[in-house]
Every structure is written in structure tokens, then in C-alpha cells.
Design an enzyme around this catalytic site. Structure first.
Site, PDB file in Angstrom:
ATOM      1  CE  LYS A  15       8.761  -4.509  -0.458  1.00  0.00           C
ATOM      2  NZ  LYS A  15       9.195  -5.740  -1.147  1.00  0.00           N
ATOM      3  NE  ARG A  90       9.053  -0.655  -4.932  1.00  0.00           N
ATOM      4  CZ  ARG A  90       8.637  -1.880  -5.119  1.00  0.00           C
ATOM      5  NH1 ARG A  90       9.311  -2.695  -5.836  1.00  0.00           N
ATOM      6  NH2 ARG A  90       7.536  -2.280  -4.588  1.00  0.00           N
ATOM      7  NE  ARG A 129       3.296 -12.480  -4.019  1.00  0.00           N
ATOM      8  CZ  ARG A 129       4.004 -11.350  -4.037  1.00  0.00           C
ATOM      9  NH1 ARG A 129       4.179 -10.657  -2.934  1.00  0.00           N
ATOM     10  NH2 ARG A 129       4.561 -10.937  -5.154  1.00  0.00           N
ATOM     11  NE  ARG A 165       2.281  -9.143  -7.097  1.00  0.00           N
ATOM     12  CZ  ARG A 165       3.062  -8.412  -6.293  1.00  0.00           C
ATOM     13  NH1 ARG A 165       2.716  -8.246  -5.033  1.00  0.00           N
ATOM     14  NH2 ARG A 165       4.173  -7.861  -6.741  1.00  0.00           N
ATOM     15  NE  ARG A 176       8.392  -8.312  -8.630  1.00  0.00           N
ATOM     16  CZ  ARG A 176       7.679  -9.268  -8.034  1.00  0.00           C
ATOM     17  NH1 ARG A 176       7.379 -10.380  -8.676  1.00  0.00           N
ATOM     18  NH2 ARG A 176       7.276  -9.115  -6.799  1.00  0.00           N
TER      19      ARG A 176
END
Ligand code: AP5
Length: 227
Positions: A15, A90, A129, A165, A176
Site C-alpha cells: 500500500k 481499517r 523491508r 521496523r 497484524r
């Protein structure tokens, strides 16, 4: 007038990556609730302290707090001609709250872009990431975009050290994903009924190929780039 887009998809679906490309192409602000929360965390603000536990565990920040932050952000002058909501809404409550806000502002959402990627691929992507804590640029050590200089942000005038992160640990990623399935994915039906949902199967689809699909879908829906 203006273009208002919601980016929907599981954590790590891409996203943020696509929202940044859309923001640049259509000259719109990218409003990422996750980025806003992380900024407050880094700066040690009162809000940062309030949301820390939720982010660390992979739970959602309470709706009321999240909606108030988005309402406040949308007041900024750069939102006058549209925006890209990345990671908001969300939950059903957030979707309904956004509708009330849009009504007050006399605005409407033009498209809800859902990026659909299988969980196994997501776990692979998130573990590799890297993000820039200063400008928000996103990289991936396995799939690209790759930083030119090891672990440093490529953007002009940035060059900050890239970080992984805190919530990209496998255990938190799984939490998540669970929250996404239980609370966020159901809102796709809300937008499907409104005729706004554009769902894209994106397994093994590279960043540029996915962006081309999104642009084609937006063009079909009547959205065009402004110069
Ligand atoms: P947030 O920051 O929004 O995280 P998220 O939704 O979990 O999404 P991510 O940022 O992890 O992934 P993404 O889909 O943006 O993927 P990306 O482009 O980075 O939220 C964090 C937390 O904040 C939440 O857990 C919650 O606590 C709180 N929060 C935020 N919003 C909230 C809300 N509305 N309500 C309540 N709480 C909220 O890509 C991932 C990786 O893949 C990158 O390395 C990228 O380079 C790579 N990549 C991207 N596209 C591709 C591709 N096509 N092929 C291969 N690799 C790709």
C-alpha cells in the site's frame, strides 16, 4: 474536483509503496496513519506514548483516536484537491466515521484500491523491508527497490540510515495479519456495495507492473493525472 483514494490491503501488501507513487504522479498528499503514529513515537510525544503498545503488539490503535487524527490531518491545505489514504480506514467504525467526515467536507471517495497478496509472500517481504525513518522511503533488500548505497536512503538530500521496523518481526507480522483478516478485510464489502472497490490480485507482481495496473484502473474510472 480532486481525487480521493483509499489504499486497502494486508500489512506488507505494498500500500505504502503504491501510495507514494500515486502521490508523486497525481500531486496528492499520501496520508499514512502508520507513518503519523511512528513519527509521534520517534518524537516521544504524548500521542506517541499512547499508541506505542498498540504498534508494538500489532493491534489497531483505538478508532476514536485514529479518526480524530485523520480528521485533523485533512484540515491541512494540501488536502484541498484530494488525498491518498494509506492504511485508513481499517475497521467498519473507521469507514463510517470517514463517511461522516466526507459528508461534512462535501467530498466523496473516487476509488478503493485493494492490493491482494498471499500471507506467505507478505511475511517474506516484511522480513526484508527497510524504511527511512526520516523521509519515509520504503526499500526491500530482496525484491527491490534496493538502496544504492547499503542501508542508506537514496532520496536527494536524505541519505539517512535505513531501519527495520519494530513491528516487522515474524510474531508481530502474524498478529497484524490476523487483525487484518478479522477487522479490516470485512470493510471491502462495504466499499464493494458502494461500487468503489478495485481489487487487484498482486501475487509476484512487481512494483512497476502493479502501478501500471492501478493507473489503468483509475483511468478507466475517469481519473487522470494533473500536470
Ligand atoms: P502501517 O504502517 O499502516 O502498517 P501496515 O498496514 O501493517 O502496512 P505496512 O506499512 O506494513 O505495509 P504496506 O502495505 O504499506 O507495504 P509496503 O509498501 O511498505 O500500520 C502500522 C501500525 O499502526 C498498525 O499495526 C496499527 O497498530 C497502527 N495503525 C495504522 N493505521 C491504523 C488505523 N487506521 N487504525 C488503527 N491502527 C492503525 O511494502 C512492504 C515491503 O514489500 C517493502 O519492503 C516494499 O519495498 C516491498 N514491496 C512493495 N511492493 C512490492 C511488490 N509489488 N513486489 C515485491 N515487493 C514489494
Amino acid at each position: 474536483m480532486g481525487l480521493r483514494i483509499i489504499m486497502l490491503g494486508a500489512p506488507g501488501a505494498g500500500k505504502g509503496t503504491q501510495a507514494q507513487k500515486l502521490a508523486a504522479a497525481y500531486h496528492l498528499p499520501q496520508i499514512s496513519t502508520g507513518d503519523i503514529f511512528r513519527k509521534h513515537l520517534r518524537e516521544g510525544t504524548e500521542l506517541g506514548k499512547q499508541v506505542q503498545g498498540y504498534l508494538q503488539s500489532g493491534a489497531l490503535v483505538p478508532d476514536e483516536l485514529t479518526c480524530a487524527i485523520v480528521a485533523d490531518r485533512l484540515q491541512a491545505p494540501d488536502c484541498a484537491n484530494g488525498y491518498i489514504l494509506d492504511g485508513f480506514p481499517r475497521s467498519q467504525a473507521q469507514a463510517e466515521s470517514l463517511d461522516r467526515l466526507l459528508q461534512e467536507r462535501n467530498e466523496k471517495i473516487d476509488a478503493v484500491i485493494e492490493i491482494d497478496v498471499p500471507d506467505a509472500e507478505i511475511i517474506e517481504r516484511l522480513s526484508t523491508r527497510r524504511s527511512c525513518p526520516v523521509c519515509g522511503a520504503v526499500y526491500n533488500l530482496k525484491f527491490g527497490p534496493f538502496p544504492h548505497e547499503d542501508e542508506k536512503c537514496d532520496r536527494p538530500n536524505c541519505g539517512s540510515h535505513l531501519v527495520q521496523r519494530d513491528d516487522d518481526r515474524e510474531e508481530t507480522i502474524r498478529e497484524r495479519l490476523k487483525v487484518y483478516q478479522q477487522t479490516t478485510r470485512p470493510i471491502r464489502e462495504y466499499y464493494e456495495k458502494k461500487g468503489l472497490l478495485m481489487s487487484i490480485p498482486a501475487s509476484r507482481l512487481g512494483v512497476e507492473a502493479l502501478f501500471s495496473k492501478i493507473e489503468a484502473m483509475l483511468a478507466q474510472a475517469g481519473a487522470s493525472r494533473s500536470s
